[in-house]
Design an enzyme around this catalytic site. Structure first.
Site, PDB file in Angstrom:
ATOM      1  N   LYS A  23       2.661  20.963  50.756  1.00  0.00           N
ATOM      2  CA  LYS A  23       3.585  20.795  49.768  1.00  0.00           C
ATOM      3  C   LYS A  23       4.278  22.005  49.466  1.00  0.00           C
ATOM      4  O   LYS A  23       5.675  22.155  49.388  1.00  0.00           O
ATOM      5  CB  LYS A  23       2.899  20.477  48.439  1.00  0.00           C
ATOM      6  CG  LYS A  23       3.848  20.374  47.427  1.00  0.00           C
ATOM      7  CD  LYS A  23       3.444  19.606  45.894  1.00  0.00           C
ATOM      8  CE  LYS A  23       2.374  20.560  45.441  1.00  0.00           C
ATOM      9  NZ  LYS A  23       2.864  21.610  44.335  1.00  0.00           N
ATOM     10  N   SER A  24       3.848  23.432  49.518  1.00  0.00           N
ATOM     11  CA  SER A  24       4.297  24.652  49.488  1.00  0.00           C
ATOM     12  C   SER A  24       5.287  24.932  50.482  1.00  0.00           C
ATOM     13  O   SER A  24       6.769  25.319  50.276  1.00  0.00           O
ATOM     14  CB  SER A  24       3.500  25.585  49.449  1.00  0.00           C
ATOM     15  OG  SER A  24       2.611  25.654  48.228  1.00  0.00           O
ATOM     16  N   SER A 156       4.340  34.118  37.661  1.00  0.00           N
ATOM     17  CA  SER A 156       4.392  33.116  38.706  1.00  0.00           C
ATOM     18  C   SER A 156       5.221  33.714  39.605  1.00  0.00           C
ATOM     19  O   SER A 156       6.191  34.156  39.894  1.00  0.00           O
ATOM     20  CB  SER A 156       5.435  31.680  38.033  1.00  0.00           C
ATOM     21  OG  SER A 156       5.500  30.883  38.969  1.00  0.00           O
ATOM     22  N   GLN A 158       6.515  31.618  41.970  1.00  0.00           N
ATOM     23  CA  GLN A 158       7.461  30.738  42.183  1.00  0.00           C
ATOM     24  C   GLN A 158       9.065  31.469  41.761  1.00  0.00           C
ATOM     25  O   GLN A 158       9.880  31.109  42.396  1.00  0.00           O
ATOM     26  CB  GLN A 158       7.125  29.520  41.628  1.00  0.00           C
ATOM     27  CG  GLN A 158       5.999  28.734  42.570  1.00  0.00           C
ATOM     28  CD  GLN A 158       5.755  27.542  41.743  1.00  0.00           C
ATOM     29  OE1 GLN A 158       6.375  27.105  40.896  1.00  0.00           O
ATOM     30  NE2 GLN A 158       4.695  27.060  42.257  1.00  0.00           N
ATOM     31  N   ASP A 300      -4.799  28.210  43.567  1.00  0.00           N
ATOM     32  CA  ASP A 300      -4.934  26.704  43.605  1.00  0.00           C
ATOM     33  C   ASP A 300      -6.429  26.515  44.155  1.00  0.00           C
ATOM     34  O   ASP A 300      -6.839  25.294  44.216  1.00  0.00           O
ATOM     35  CB  ASP A 300      -3.908  26.059  44.695  1.00  0.00           C
ATOM     36  CG  ASP A 300      -2.598  25.977  43.892  1.00  0.00           C
ATOM     37  OD1 ASP A 300      -2.494  26.246  42.814  1.00  0.00           O
ATOM     38  OD2 ASP A 300      -1.601  25.818  44.777  1.00  0.00           O
ATOM     39  N   ARG A 331      -5.485  25.559  33.145  1.00  0.00           N
ATOM     40  CA  ARG A 331      -6.521  25.228  34.306  1.00  0.00           C
ATOM     41  C   ARG A 331      -7.934  25.825  33.800  1.00  0.00           C
ATOM     42  O   ARG A 331      -8.904  25.261  33.981  1.00  0.00           O
ATOM     43  CB  ARG A 331      -6.227  25.549  35.715  1.00  0.00           C
ATOM     44  CG  ARG A 331      -5.253  24.497  36.251  1.00  0.00           C
ATOM     45  CD  ARG A 331      -5.244  24.519  37.695  1.00  0.00           C
ATOM     46  NE  ARG A 331      -4.243  23.581  38.094  1.00  0.00           N
ATOM     47  CZ  ARG A 331      -3.111  23.519  38.863  1.00  0.00           C
ATOM     48  NH1 ARG A 331      -3.240  24.729  39.562  1.00  0.00           N
ATOM     49  NH2 ARG A 331      -2.930  22.314  39.143  1.00  0.00           N
ATOM     50  N   ARG A 376      -5.322  18.759  40.139  1.00  0.00           N
ATOM     51  CA  ARG A 376      -6.367  19.525  40.987  1.00  0.00           C
ATOM     52  C   ARG A 376      -7.678  19.442  39.960  1.00  0.00           C
ATOM     53  O   ARG A 376      -8.702  19.258  40.642  1.00  0.00           O
ATOM     54  CB  ARG A 376      -5.918  20.956  40.879  1.00  0.00           C
ATOM     55  CG  ARG A 376      -4.812  21.300  41.947  1.00  0.00           C
ATOM     56  CD  ARG A 376      -4.621  22.513  42.465  1.00  0.00           C
ATOM     57  NE  ARG A 376      -3.351  22.544  43.204  1.00  0.00           N
ATOM     58  CZ  ARG A 376      -3.013  22.167  44.369  1.00  0.00           C
ATOM     59  NH1 ARG A 376      -4.038  21.659  45.025  1.00  0.00           N
ATOM     60  NH2 ARG A 376      -2.026  22.314  44.811  1.00  0.00           N
TER      61      ARG A 376
END
Length: 420
Positions: A23-24, A156, A158, A300, A331, A376
């Site tokens: 996905k990344s 992040s 991202q 992850d 998480r 997840r």
């Protein structure tokens, strides 16, 4: 929300699985392709991710392309897709038109102010539509000046990737400086490699990244299978008495930081055999008594790794995971709540999370695991069926976000009976 009940029928999972592309990688390639002038389409990228996040990005990129230059803002709902929200924030800033970028209730609680401030510093017309630091965002796209800025890289990776990908299309290019090495640095390294593969000029160090003005030259690439998704089959192999799980298409040459899962699980009882067509996972029977690891570059993997340790009664101490509170769920809190049901105790001290055990606890014969709308969580708890015989997992469809075929693949390994 539909639950799924898993009942163990074998202690020896065996089978062959094909896992769709990362996905990344897929989401990065899609943004870069769209920024270029090339006529590339998704057929140029075999094994593109089947994840809901990727399919959502494809849908909105098509919408954006057809709605350029409009005056009324197009509403784009990223739902709970972090990469869609963050990557589109920068992408829309360089696309002519008016855009309203929003998301789910959870997404609107995930901070994005660092990225917004950085884009504003580069000349973007972007603002918060409701609450400062959070989505929704109103964006009027146009040319970005570029330049140099300093960013907090502790929340992040991202944010940095989002800026890097549009940087070749700024007037001056872009230099981002960091106070310290960014979290999830391996994902930034992945972005650099993909950008360079498509012709961009990128220099990346621990304390800065520099991108010069240029244009992407898109070419066809096959998307690697997703190593994050593989982590749940590593977990299963670690918990099984014996296992023979073959994952097609994986190699020992990957741009994904999560490929370190093969090294990590050496300590948790899994032997990885690299074969010409993929990898074979077998149970080695060897494990550490205390797992210690810095997961800064592979966050992850945390759900599968901690759940493996909990089920195998292996003490653990992990670092580099403070930013996981900003994921689809908090998480570490989610894992603490659910692993407690198995007698595992997760505590934090000085940014290190420690896993220990209550050996006097009686574990319920009817274990039910909540998933907190987090894909997840669902996937990391599923392998526990091989340890606790019968378990129930709430909101089974949450796996659509990253691994839609997860339950089908679980069934192929012939170790559980499933009932919805």
């Amino acid at each position: 929300m539909k639950s799924i009940r898993l009942e163990k029928i074998s202690s020896a999972p065996k089978g062959k699985l094909h896992i769709s592309g990362s996905k990344s990688i897929s989401n990065r390639v899609l943004i870069m392709s769209e920024l270029s002038d090339a006529e590339a389409d998704i057929s140029s990228f075999p094994n593109l991710s089947e994840a809901d996040d990727t399919q959502r990005l494809i849908f909105y990129l098509n919408q954006i392309r057809s709605c350029a230059d409009q005056q009324l803002p197009l509403i784009i709902n990223a739902e709970n897709a972090g990469t869609v929200m963050r990557f589109l924030a920068s992408y829309l800033s360089v696309q002519k038109g008016s855009w309203l970028l929003t998301g789910s209730e959870r997404m609107q609680k995930r901070p994005i102010g660092i990225l917004v401030s950085a884009l504003q510093g580069l000349g973007a017309h972007i603002s918060h539509s409701d609450k400062t630091n959070y989505p929704p965002l109103h964006i009027i796209g146009g040319q970005l000046a570029g330049g140099e800025l300093k960013m907090d890289a502790s929340v992040s990776s991202q944010f940095i990737t989002s800026l890097m990908m549009v940087a070749p299309y700024t007037q001056k290019g872009l230099t981002i400086r960091f106070d310290e090495k960014p979290v999830s640095f391996s994902y930034i390294e992945m972005t650099r490699k993909l950008m360079q593969n498509f012709g961009a000029s990128v220099e990346l160090k621990d304390t800065f990244v520099q991108v010069k003005p240029s244009e992407y030259k898109i070419k066809s690439i096959k998307i690697e299978p997703d190593w994050s998704s593989a982590s749940y089959w590593y977990e299963l192999a670690s918990l099984a008495e014996t296992s023979d799980i073959f994952l097609e298409g994986y190699t020992n040459k990957s741009v994904q930081g999560d490929s370190c899962v093969s090294e990590i699980y050496k300590e948790l009882g899994v032997h990885t055999i690299f074969e010409p067509d993929g990898i074979r996972l077998t149970s080695s029977g060897k494990q550490t008594s205390h797992f210690i690891y810095d997961l800064t570059d592979a966050p992850d993997l945390v759900p599968a790794v901690l759940t493996s340790c909990a089920a195998k009664k292996i003490k653990a101490s992990i670092t580099g995971v403070e930013h996981l509170k900003h994921k689809e769920s908090d998480r570490m809190l989610s894992l603490s709540n659910e692993l407690k049901k198995t007698g595992a105790i997760l505590t934090e001290k000085n940014k290190t999370y420690h896993l220990s055990f209550d050996n006097n606890m009686t574990i319920s014969e009817k274990l039910v695991f909540e998933t907190y709308k987090d894909h997840r969580m669902a996937m990391c708890f599923a392998p526990l069926a091989i340890v606790y015989d019968k378990i129930t997992i709430k909101d089974k469809d949450v796996v659509e976000k990253s691994y839609p075929a997860f339950w089908d693949d679980l069934k192929k390994l012939n170790f559980v009976r499933m009932n919805s």
